[in-house]
Each structure stands twice: as structure tokens, then as C-alpha cells.
Design a protein around this motif. Structure first.
Motif, PDB file in Angstrom:
ATOM      1  N   TRP A 155       0.822  -1.212   0.000  1.00 49.51           N
ATOM      2  CA  TRP A 155       0.000   0.000   0.000  1.00 49.51           C
ATOM      3  C   TRP A 155       0.858   1.265   0.000  1.00 49.51           C
ATOM      4  O   TRP A 155       0.532   2.258   0.650  1.00 49.51           O
ATOM      5  N   GLY A 156       1.928   1.223  -0.741  1.00 44.95           N
ATOM      6  CA  GLY A 156       2.794   2.390  -0.832  1.00 44.95           C
ATOM      7  C   GLY A 156       2.146   3.519  -1.605  1.00 44.95           C
ATOM      8  O   GLY A 156       1.060   3.379  -2.171  1.00 44.95           O
ATOM      9  N   PRO A 157       2.802   4.660  -1.683  1.00 45.40           N
ATOM     10  CA  PRO A 157       2.243   5.805  -2.412  1.00 45.40           C
ATOM     11  C   PRO A 157       2.294   5.574  -3.920  1.00 45.40           C
ATOM     12  O   PRO A 157       3.025   4.714  -4.416  1.00 45.40           O
ATOM     13  N   TYR A 158       1.501   6.368  -4.631  1.00 42.68           N
ATOM     14  CA  TYR A 158       1.564   6.331  -6.095  1.00 42.68           C
ATOM     15  C   TYR A 158       2.865   6.989  -6.552  1.00 42.68           C
ATOM     16  O   TYR A 158       3.242   8.060  -6.065  1.00 42.68           O
ATOM     17  N   VAL A 159       3.555   6.322  -7.482  1.00 48.03           N
ATOM     18  CA  VAL A 159       4.806   6.837  -8.037  1.00 48.03           C
ATOM     19  C   VAL A 159       4.572   7.183  -9.499  1.00 48.03           C
ATOM     20  O   VAL A 159       4.197   6.314 -10.300  1.00 48.03           O
ATOM     21  N   GLY A 160       4.757   8.434  -9.871  1.00 49.97           N
ATOM     22  CA  GLY A 160       4.529   8.880 -11.237  1.00 49.97           C
ATOM     23  C   GLY A 160       5.714   8.637 -12.148  1.00 49.97           C
ATOM     24  O   GLY A 160       6.818   8.293 -11.691  1.00 49.97           O
ATOM     25  N   PRO A 161       5.528   8.789 -13.454  1.00 47.26           N
ATOM     26  CA  PRO A 161       6.601   8.562 -14.423  1.00 47.26           C
ATOM     27  C   PRO A 161       7.828   9.431 -14.204  1.00 47.26           C
ATOM     28  O   PRO A 161       8.938   9.037 -14.557  1.00 47.26           O
ATOM     29  N   THR A 162       7.669  10.587 -13.624  1.00 44.43           N
ATOM     30  CA  THR A 162       8.816  11.468 -13.389  1.00 44.43           C
ATOM     31  C   THR A 162       9.331  11.384 -11.956  1.00 44.43           C
ATOM     32  O   THR A 162      10.159  12.207 -11.552  1.00 44.43           O
ATOM     33  N   GLY A 163       8.842  10.402 -11.210  1.00 42.13           N
ATOM     34  CA  GLY A 163       9.322  10.191  -9.855  1.00 42.13           C
ATOM     35  C   GLY A 163       8.516  10.854  -8.763  1.00 42.13           C
ATOM     36  O   GLY A 163       8.775  10.640  -7.581  1.00 42.13           O
ATOM     37  N   GLU A 164       7.521  11.667  -9.124  1.00 40.59           N
ATOM     38  CA  GLU A 164       6.702  12.305  -8.096  1.00 40.59           C
ATOM     39  C   GLU A 164       5.861  11.248  -7.376  1.00 40.59           C
ATOM     40  O   GLU A 164       5.519  10.215  -7.947  1.00 40.59           O
ATOM     41  N   GLN A 165       5.530  11.516  -6.142  1.00 39.96           N
ATOM     42  CA  GLN A 165       4.750  10.583  -5.346  1.00 39.96           C
ATOM     43  C   GLN A 165       3.506  11.268  -4.785  1.00 39.96           C
ATOM     44  O   GLN A 165       3.535  12.440  -4.434  1.00 39.96           O
ATOM     45  N   ILE A 166       2.428  10.483  -4.734  1.00 40.51           N
ATOM     46  CA  ILE A 166       1.175  10.954  -4.137  1.00 40.51           C
ATOM     47  C   ILE A 166       0.794   9.931  -3.075  1.00 40.51           C
ATOM     48  O   ILE A 166       0.497   8.774  -3.383  1.00 40.51           O
ATOM     49  N   GLY A 167       0.820  10.351  -1.829  1.00 43.07           N
ATOM     50  CA  GLY A 167       0.530   9.443  -0.734  1.00 43.07           C
ATOM     51  C   GLY A 167      -0.960   9.359  -0.431  1.00 43.07           C
ATOM     52  O   GLY A 167      -1.794  10.057  -1.007  1.00 43.07           O
ATOM     53  N   TRP A 168      -1.262   8.497   0.507  1.00 40.59           N
ATOM     54  CA  TRP A 168      -2.629   8.370   0.998  1.00 40.59           C
ATOM     55  C   TRP A 168      -2.861   9.415   2.104  1.00 40.59           C
ATOM     56  O   TRP A 168      -1.943   9.704   2.861  1.00 40.59           O
ATOM     57  N   PRO A 169      -4.062   9.977   2.253  1.00 40.57           N
ATOM     58  CA  PRO A 169      -5.289   9.728   1.500  1.00 40.57           C
ATOM     59  C   PRO A 169      -5.447  10.585   0.252  1.00 40.57           C
ATOM     60  O   PRO A 169      -6.489  10.540  -0.400  1.00 40.57           O
ATOM     61  N   GLU A 170      -4.429  11.381  -0.085  1.00 44.07           N
ATOM     62  CA  GLU A 170      -4.527  12.242  -1.260  1.00 44.07           C
ATOM     63  C   GLU A 170      -4.804  11.440  -2.516  1.00 44.07           C
ATOM     64  O   GLU A 170      -5.628  11.838  -3.358  1.00 44.07           O
ATOM     65  N   PHE A 171      -4.130  10.275  -2.655  1.00 46.32           N
ATOM     66  CA  PHE A 171      -4.370   9.477  -3.856  1.00 46.32           C
ATOM     67  C   PHE A 171      -5.805   8.960  -3.901  1.00 46.32           C
ATOM     68  O   PHE A 171      -6.391   8.840  -4.985  1.00 46.32           O
ATOM     69  N   GLY A 172      -6.383   8.649  -2.743  1.00 47.89           N
ATOM     70  CA  GLY A 172      -7.777   8.204  -2.727  1.00 47.89           C
ATOM     71  C   GLY A 172      -8.716   9.256  -3.296  1.00 47.89           C
ATOM     72  O   GLY A 172      -9.638   8.941  -4.054  1.00 47.89           O
ATOM     73  N   LEU A 173      -8.471  10.527  -2.962  1.00 49.54           N
ATOM     74  CA  LEU A 173      -9.287  11.607  -3.510  1.00 49.54           C
ATOM     75  C   LEU A 173      -9.062  11.754  -5.010  1.00 49.54           C
ATOM     76  O   LEU A 173     -10.011  11.987  -5.768  1.00 49.54           O
TER      77      LEU A 173
END
Length: 283
Positions: A155-173
């Protein structure tokens, strides 16, 4: 002595073909169960494919498919990316294009109208039921992929193609925003399939016609010589939901795509209702 309402009375017409009955009828159909079986299998197939494949040592830019094994968030994004242009189109076209012509092909449409069911009520109940199942499918796929991905990849954070990360709960929104946009953007598919279903008695023609429309739209969208005309094509903004994964969300393309889809949907559904109210029902 109390007089029973006549078959053509407003009381009987209001009670005829309740939405729960239509949803129950559609739920019992094999095609409904088949759609959800496919949606259940898709994340499992993706995980199996990643497990069987080799992990490339590529240091270049990575896309959604390369990052799918990073976390549950990445898997659900790739599942939506892989299914947006075809699978979800087929699912929505099937739910929206099949109900009316299937009744005609079973020779039960005119008997429904003689029940009596007002024509506009029949169309409304069919369209509402189709919307319920389409929305359920669009919610089920990311939810199930998220659960499967969490078990497989954590359940790690979302990792984008350029390396940016979006953690929870932000990714849920962000995922809720993506799902909502997909529902709106696919309205044009559902409306076109529904309109074709009113014009034809062949379910395959209605469903296939909507799918072919999106395929043709994708082909035309690849022709850069069309310039800004491509923006009016159904499906041009199909992947605008990817903007919701940027560090700073850009809503412009999603808003434009939603407006185009809503506009097409209103015109197509209105045309379908206008035609059905004047159609000679012989099936």
C-alpha cells in the motif's frame, strides 16, 4: 364496493415497471454476470502477466505499465489506463445499448407497452438501470484492482513517471476524481449505444455501433491534419483523467471533455426519446 383501477389508469401506469424490478431483471442476465467476471479477472491477469514477465533494466523514462508493480495505487492506475479505450467502452455500450433491442428481439417489447407501461417510463427505467450497472462497473474495477494490488504489491504511495509521489489519503481523492471523470466521459458511449438500441431491434448492432464509433473516433483523432476539429471527437479527452495524477491537478482538459460528453449525451438521448415515442412497435 371499491372499484379497482382500470389497466390504463394513472395509478397502474405509475406502478408499472418499477426500477428495482428492471435492475433485478438485468442482474439475472448472463451478460451482466459475464461483465463482472471479466472485471474480476483483469487485475488478476495483470498480476500474473507481471509475475511471468522479466523485469527490464531500462533506465529511460517509465510509463504506467513500467510502474504498475510499485504499489496498489500504481496497479489501479495502469488497470484504468489499459481499459479506458476499449474494455470500459464495451462495458458501457453493452449495458446501455442492449436493454431496449433485447426486449424487441425477444418479442416482448410491445407486451411491456401493453402492460401498460408508458413509453417514456420504459425508456427512463431502462436508461436508469443501465446507468446503475455502468456506474457499478466503473466503481468496481478500480476498487477491486486496488484491493488486489494492495495484497500483491503493498500500500505504498503512487509513483509517477517522473518520480513524483502521491501518498494516501490524497491518492484516494484523486482516484475518486478519476472515476467520476470516467463516468462522465463515457456518457457519450452510453447515449450513442442507447440511441442505436431505440432505432434497431438487434442488440449486437447497438452495442457494436457504439464501439465502432469510438474506434473510428480514435482513428480520426490520430490525424493531426484535422487540427482543432479533433477536440470535438468523442473520446478525444478519454485520457484527460491522467491530469489528476500530476503534482498540481489541471482541470481544464477534464472540464472540456466532460462538457463535450454531456452535450453529446443530451442530444443523443433526446433524439432517442423523440424517435421511440413516435415509433411503430411491432416487436
Amino acid at each position: 364496493m371499491t372499484q379497482l383501477p382500470r389497466p390504463w389508469s394513472p395509478v397502474i401506469r405509475r406502478r408499472s415497471l418499477p426500477l428495482r424490478a428492471e435492475i433485478g431483471r438485468q442482474l439475472r442476465r448472463r451478460r451482466t454476470r459475464g461483465v463482472f467476471v471479466v472485471l474480476v479477472l483483469l487485475p488478476l491477469i495483470l498480476i500474473g502477466a507481471f509475475a511471468l514477465g522479466d523485469d527490464p533494466n531500462d533506465t529511460g523514462p517509465r510509463g504506467f505499465v513500467d510502474l504498475a508493480q510499485e504499489s496498489a495505487a500504481n496497479l489501479v492506475v495502469f488497470a484504468l489506463f489499459a481499459s479506458t479505450s476499449f474494455l470500459l467502452v464495451v462495458v458501457v455500450a453493452l449495458f446501455c445499448g442492449d436493454p431496449v433491442p433485447s426486449e424487441a428481439s425477444w418479442s416482448s417489447l410491445r407486451y411491456l407497452l401493453a402492460a401498460p407501461v408508458r413509453r417514456e417510463r420504459l425508456l427512463r427505467q431502462k436508461l436508469l438501470a443501465a446507468g446503475v450497472f455502468s456506474a457499478a462497473a466503473l466503481v468496481f474495477l478500480p476498487a477491486w484492482a486496488l484491493l488486489v494490488g494492495g495484497v500483491a504489491y503493498g500500500w505504498g504511495p503512487y509513483v509517477g513517471p517522473t518520480g513524483e509521489q502521491i501518498g494516501w489519503p490524497e491518492f484516494g481523492l484523486r482516484l475518486l476524481l478519476i472515476t467520476g471523470y470516467l463516468m462522465v466521459s463515457l456518457l457519450v458511449v452510453g447515449a450513442f449505444a442507447f440511441a442505436l438500441g431505440v432505432w434497431t431491434d438487434a442488440p449486437l448492432a447497438a452495442v457494436g455501433g457504439a464501439v465502432l464509433l469510438m474506434i473510428l473516433s480514435a482513428i480520426l483523432d490520430s490525424i493531426t491534419a484535422l487540427g482543432d476539429l479533433r477536440q470535438a471527437l468523442p473520446g478525444h479527452y478519454a485520457y484527460a483523467w491522467a491530469d489528476a495524477l500530476a503534482p498540481r491537478v489541471d482541470y481544464s482538459d477534464m472540464a472540456t471533455g466532460a462538457l463535450w460528453s454531456l452535450g453529446y449525451a443530451v442530444v443523443l438521448v433526446a433524439a432517442a426519446v423523440w424517435h421511440f415515442l413516435r415509433k411503430d412497435i411491432t416487436s
